[in-house]
Design a protein around this motif. Structure first.
Motif, PDB file in Angstrom:
ATOM      1  N   PHE A  11       1.020  -0.864  -0.234  1.00 21.75           N
ATOM      2  CA  PHE A  11      -0.400   0.284  -0.040  1.00 21.75           C
ATOM      3  C   PHE A  11       0.834   1.225  -0.140  1.00 21.75           C
ATOM      4  CE2 PHE A  11      -2.634   3.198   2.859  1.00 21.75           C
ATOM      5  CZ  PHE A  11      -4.141   2.784   1.726  1.00 21.75           C
ATOM      6  N   LYS A  12       2.034   1.547   0.957  1.00 22.92           N
ATOM      7  CA  LYS A  12       2.790   2.264   0.615  1.00 22.92           C
ATOM      8  C   LYS A  12       3.557   2.636  -0.443  1.00 22.92           C
ATOM      9  CE  LYS A  12       3.227   2.976   5.771  1.00 22.92           C
ATOM     10  NZ  LYS A  12       3.623   1.950   6.090  1.00 22.92           N
ATOM     11  N   ARG A  13       3.717   1.108  -0.884  1.00 20.83           N
ATOM     12  CA  ARG A  13       4.596   1.684  -2.169  1.00 20.83           C
ATOM     13  C   ARG A  13       3.981   1.897  -3.382  1.00 20.83           C
ATOM     14  NH1 ARG A  13       6.594  -3.646  -1.372  1.00 20.83           N
ATOM     15  NH2 ARG A  13       4.891  -4.291  -2.859  1.00 20.83           N
ATOM     16  N   ASP A  14       2.931   2.076  -3.457  1.00 17.36           N
ATOM     17  CA  ASP A  14       1.840   2.662  -4.600  1.00 17.36           C
ATOM     18  C   ASP A  14       1.850   3.469  -4.724  1.00 17.36           C
ATOM     19  OD1 ASP A  14       1.202  -0.070  -6.212  1.00 17.36           O
ATOM     20  OD2 ASP A  14      -0.409  -0.203  -5.067  1.00 17.36           O
ATOM     21  N   ALA A  15       1.944   3.737  -2.893  1.00 12.44           N
ATOM     22  CA  ALA A  15       1.404   6.076  -2.555  1.00 12.44           C
ATOM     23  C   ALA A  15       2.747   6.407  -3.253  1.00 12.44           C
ATOM     24  CB  ALA A  15       0.463   5.715  -1.396  1.00 12.44           C
ATOM     25  N   ALA A  16       4.036   5.580  -2.688  1.00 16.86           N
ATOM     26  CA  ALA A  16       5.049   6.581  -2.679  1.00 16.86           C
ATOM     27  C   ALA A  16       5.314   6.918  -4.269  1.00 16.86           C
ATOM     28  CB  ALA A  16       6.301   5.692  -2.231  1.00 16.86           C
ATOM     29  N   ALA A  17       4.703   6.058  -5.130  1.00 15.55           N
ATOM     30  CA  ALA A  17       5.219   5.157  -6.482  1.00 15.55           C
ATOM     31  C   ALA A  17       3.973   6.364  -7.282  1.00 15.55           C
ATOM     32  CB  ALA A  17       4.984   4.230  -7.155  1.00 15.55           C
ATOM     33  N   ASN A  18       3.254   7.101  -6.741  1.00 13.72           N
ATOM     34  CA  ASN A  18       2.315   6.915  -6.874  1.00 13.72           C
ATOM     35  C   ASN A  18       1.416   8.913  -6.700  1.00 13.72           C
ATOM     36  OD1 ASN A  18       1.710   6.147  -9.809  1.00 13.72           O
ATOM     37  ND2 ASN A  18       1.563   4.300  -8.055  1.00 13.72           N
ATOM     38  N   PRO A  19       2.643   9.989  -7.075  1.00 13.55           N
ATOM     39  CA  PRO A  19       2.163  11.106  -5.649  1.00 13.55           C
ATOM     40  C   PRO A  19       0.669  11.806  -6.271  1.00 13.55           C
ATOM     41  CG  PRO A  19       4.009  11.394  -7.022  1.00 13.55           C
ATOM     42  CD  PRO A  19       3.781   9.962  -7.681  1.00 13.55           C
ATOM     43  N   ALA A  20      -0.011  10.866  -7.675  1.00 13.53           N
ATOM     44  CA  ALA A  20      -1.161  11.673  -7.222  1.00 13.53           C
ATOM     45  C   ALA A  20      -2.445  10.986  -7.031  1.00 13.53           C
ATOM     46  CB  ALA A  20      -1.708  11.251  -8.605  1.00 13.53           C
ATOM     47  N   PHE A  21      -1.571   9.901  -6.698  1.00 15.16           N
ATOM     48  CA  PHE A  21      -2.911   8.971  -5.616  1.00 15.16           C
ATOM     49  C   PHE A  21      -2.909   9.644  -4.396  1.00 15.16           C
ATOM     50  CE2 PHE A  21      -2.814   4.510  -3.398  1.00 15.16           C
ATOM     51  CZ  PHE A  21      -3.899   4.363  -3.436  1.00 15.16           C
ATOM     52  N   ALA A  22      -1.624   9.665  -4.467  1.00 18.05           N
ATOM     53  CA  ALA A  22      -1.053   9.860  -2.793  1.00 18.05           C
ATOM     54  C   ALA A  22      -1.893  10.725  -2.268  1.00 18.05           C
ATOM     55  CB  ALA A  22       0.350   9.872  -2.344  1.00 18.05           C
ATOM     56  N   ARG A  23      -2.119  11.806  -3.067  1.00 21.99           N
ATOM     57  CA  ARG A  23      -3.275  12.977  -2.751  1.00 21.99           C
ATOM     58  C   ARG A  23      -4.282  12.910  -3.018  1.00 21.99           C
ATOM     59  NH1 ARG A  23      -3.823  17.992  -7.202  1.00 21.99           N
ATOM     60  NH2 ARG A  23      -5.410  19.450  -5.032  1.00 21.99           N
ATOM     61  N   TRP A  24      -4.486  12.067  -4.254  1.00 26.02           N
ATOM     62  CA  TRP A  24      -6.456  11.242  -3.703  1.00 26.02           C
ATOM     63  C   TRP A  24      -6.503  10.765  -2.393  1.00 26.02           C
ATOM     64  CZ3 TRP A  24      -8.491   6.279  -3.951  1.00 26.02           C
ATOM     65  CH2 TRP A  24      -9.881   6.446  -4.405  1.00 26.02           C
ATOM     66  N   LEU A  25      -5.728   9.491  -1.951  1.00 24.78           N
ATOM     67  CA  LEU A  25      -5.978   9.178  -0.772  1.00 24.78           C
ATOM     68  C   LEU A  25      -6.287  10.234   0.203  1.00 24.78           C
ATOM     69  CD1 LEU A  25      -3.716   6.217  -0.588  1.00 24.78           C
ATOM     70  CD2 LEU A  25      -5.831   6.220  -0.718  1.00 24.78           C
TER      71      LEU A  25
END
Ligand code: SF4
Lengths: 165, 549
Positions: free
Chosen positions: B308-322
């Motif tokens: 979960f953390k890996r996906d968020a770290a690799a995709n700032p746009a996803f992290a922002r949405w989260l």
């Protein structure tokens, strides 16, 4: 004016005495609350039934002590969108125990009849456009009710509780 | 979620039959338009600028994939392929034909929906927290009470012709996410020292020409007494609310003129004199209704936190949405997801039939079929496993539903305004679109921010409660916009104050930009706009705004 009482249409036999009109010695009459307060006691000896017309700003509590004098109470809907008389009707029936005829007058339309009946009205001044079948049908459009009311019909919460194992 | 039983099914069917007959009588000339109008309004049908508008109720904002697909189908078959989610947790369709309405209502009834009392001077759709049932900060699920109120307020024989419309909101969490204090009656679910559930009852809130927040009229009403107490409130209002002036007819004016204390005494006297047993709400009945809202059987295998953390770290746009669009769930493996209906530059709250179908599919796959409509004009998937979020986000992105702006400056609440609404005095949608386009770049820097726009004083866009509120008015044939500052919804609800002369339409975006710059310069750490405004007052904002204007 036609009068619908529990599904039947007929002429209104009551004489609705205007405030500036002399009170006839006999016959069934209604008077306004103002008139009643002026001459109430003198009406007791006359022959014929007595009814009261209430405007929709009079609190039922103000009439409560006098209710035993009346066989008819007419409540008024100046416009069908003015729903004060629904509350008056319920209060007269529940809190003040009025058992006589309770009539809806004024702007009484077919699509409000069921609400009125549920609040305790049992006669309605319906005007010349009344078509008997159509008006009678208005009472039968629903047989599911989500509130307890004055017409004693079963309501959903009670029905569910009774049906529960 | 709640399922209709035989009573509910029979009721909506009877309602459709009744309405079909009313339309027949109207078309046959047996009903005048004046007589028909309140009847159609009681079924949510308005006559608007271009056509009839149908407002469909989503009771307390809770619905599911089958209902959503039906809505998509209705917009395709009877309208133009899109609908508008409103601030009342309803859906509006703007291009409806009168002759079609009985069939539309029949289609709705087939999926346990209706449009009853979405208009007219009676109870409206009871609203609540879109996160109800799953929010981590909840005392108890408010939906069973909202459902009980829905039923009780439907075709109420005594209260269907009130002086004016009547809105009830319920909140059951620490944080009020239902803007309870702006409602005619607001209910905060409370527990007393004995652990019993009841409600703090507030009355007299409302926006419009005279924006007022409600007052507590009884700090604790036991749930057994909920309906009888509300009947007492309504009976006082029905008898004493003003009927001579439409702008003074809401219960807020009655509460204001009597004073909250006197009003509360009137209600108490009425309640004590009433037959409280007749409408008492027994515990076993509440339990029965509540059982319909039991939480689904979650998959509780632990989420792979590393992935979960890996996906968020690799995709700032996803992290922002989260960060922006997800909210803490009662289950730590799940999240509550808000789907933004505010893509930058689009009409706030609009949703196409294809998007509706997609949300229905996603709900089926990932959220036990459940969907919510939020008053902020967004949609919610209430139970998504956290390891499904990345995939969900990608699919939303692809459909134009991935905007990461919940609670941000481009998440603008906006009524339909003059583009659709016949009561409007100005357009609101183009103002929202232009503002969002302009502000998008600064959004992250600004942080939490609410802009709310109404196209007339009726305030469907809740402009009084916006951190910045915008009200479109007509001034000698020109659309101009009044700006209010410092409004707030929720626990710290506040009505904003007008800052000064209205702005011309082409000066609104620039003017708001100036106000935001003042805020960014003067805010202290963590301060939201209303806090800054309360601390420093209107002066710095006023000086900056009218110096450039
Ligand atoms: S605020 Fe006015 S313009 Fe906007 S939807 Fe409401 S009534 Fe229409």
């Amino acid at each position: 004016m036609l009068l619908l009482e529990d599904g039947t249409l007929r002429e209104d036999g009551w004489h609705h005495v205007a405030d500036d009109e002399a009170i006839p010695a006999s016959g069934d009459i209604t008077v306004s609350f103002t008139r009643w307060k002026e001459v109430g006691a003198t009406l007791n000896g006359r022959s014929g039934k007595l009814g009261l017309r209430l405007d929709n700003t009079t609190a039922p509590a103000d009439v409560a002590p006098d209710l035993s004098h009346f066989q008819l109470i007419v409540l008024n809907f100046p416009k069908f969108t003015d729903g004060r008389a629904y509350s008056q009707a319920r209060l007269l029936r529940t809190r003040h125990g009025y058992k006589g005829e309770l009539r809806a007058g004024g702007n009484v339309l077919r699509d409000q009849l069921l609400f009125m009946r549920r609040c305790g009205f049992n006669s309605f001044i319906v005007g010349e456009r009344a078509v008997k079948e159509d008006w009678a049908k208005a009472f039968g459009e629903f047989d599911v009710f989500y509130q307890t009311a004055q017409d004693g019909r079963p309501w959903v919460m009670r029905q569910r509780l009774n049906a529960a194992p | 979620m709640y399922r209709y039983d035989d009573f509910d099914h029979r009721f909506v069917d009877e309602r459709v039959a009744q309405y079909r007959d009313q339309v027949r009588r109207r078309l046959a000339g047996q009903l005048t338009e004046d007589e028909f109008k309140p009847l159609r309004l009681m079924n949510g049908l308005y006559l608007q600028m271009h056509a009839y508008m149908l407002r469909i109720a989503i009771p307390y904002g809770a619905f599911d994939s089958a209902k959503m697909r039906k809505l998509a189908h209705i917009t395709r078959k009877y309208d133009r392929g899109y609908g508008h989610f409103t601030t009342r947790q309803n859906l509006q369709l703007n291009w409806i034909k009168l002759e079609d309405t009985p069939d539309i209502l029949a289609e709705l009834a087939s999926v346990e929906m209706h449009a009853i009392q979405t208009s007219g001077n009676s109870f409206r759709n009871t609203t609540t927290d879109p996160f109800a049932g799953v929010a981590h900060d909840e005392i108890e699920d408010p939906r069973p009470y909202a459902e009980i109120l829905r039923q009780w307020s439907t075709l109420h024989p005594e209260f269907s012709f009130l002086p004016r419309k009547f809105k009830i909101a319920v909140s059951a969490s620490t944080e009020d996410r239902a803007a309870v204090k702006m409602h005619d009656v607001g209910l905060y679910l409370r527990r007393n020292d004995k652990g019993e559930v009841g409600f703090e009852v507030m009355a007299g809130g409302g926006l419009g020409r005279t924006p007022l927040l409600s007052h507590t009229i009884k700090p604790f009403v036991a749930r057994r007494d909920l309906l009888s107490y509300l009947e007492a409130v309504l009976r006082v209002y029905n008898q004493y609310g003003r009927r001579d002036n439409i702008y003074k007819a809401r219960i807020k004016i009655l509460v204001q003129s009597l004073g909250a204390k006197k009003f509360a005494e009137e209600v108490e006297a009425e309640w004590l004199a009433s037959d409280r047993e007749a409408a008492a709400l027994p515990d076993n009945y509440v339990r029965e209704i509540a059982s319909a809202f039991a939480l689904p059987a979650y998959d509780n295998t632990p989420v792979d936190e590393a992935a979960f953390k890996r996906d968020a770290a690799a995709n700032p746009a996803f992290a922002r949405w989260l960060r922006r669009n997800t909210f803490g769930h009662k289950s730590s493996n799940h999240a509550v997801v808000t789907i933004s209906l505010k893509p930058v530059g689009e009409t706030p709250g609009d949703c196409s039939a294809d998007q509706m179908d997609l949300v229905a599919d996603l709900a089926d796959e990932l959220s036990f079929g459940e969907i919510r409509a939020a008053y902020e004009q967004n949609l919610v998937l209430p139970h998504v496993r956290r390891d499904a979020l990345f995939g969900l986000w990608k699919r939303l992105e692809a459909a134009g539903l991935g905007t990461a702006n919940i609670g941000q400056i481009t998440d603008i609440i906006c009524c339909p305004g003059m583009d659709y609404c016949s009561l409007a005095t100005a357009r609101s949608i183009p103002i929202a679109q232009d503002l969002a386009r302009h502000m998008a770049a600064k959004e992250e820097a600004i942080g939490t921010f609410n802009i709310k726009i109404s196209g007339c004083i009726n305030a469907c866009g809740h402009h009084h409660l916006g951190h910045i509120g915008i009200l479109g008015v007509d001034k000698n044939g020109e659309e101009v916009y009044q700006i209010t500052l410092g409004g707030d919804a929720g626990n710290n609800a506040a009505v904003g104050t007008i800052i000064g002369p209205a702005l011309k339409s082409d000066a609104v975006t620039g003017g708001i930009d100036t106000l935001i710059d003042v805020y960014l310069k003067l805010r202290q750490d963590g301060e939201r706009f209303p806090d800054t405004y309360r601390r420093i007052g209107a002066k710095p904002f006023k000086e900056a705004l009218y110096a450039v204007a």
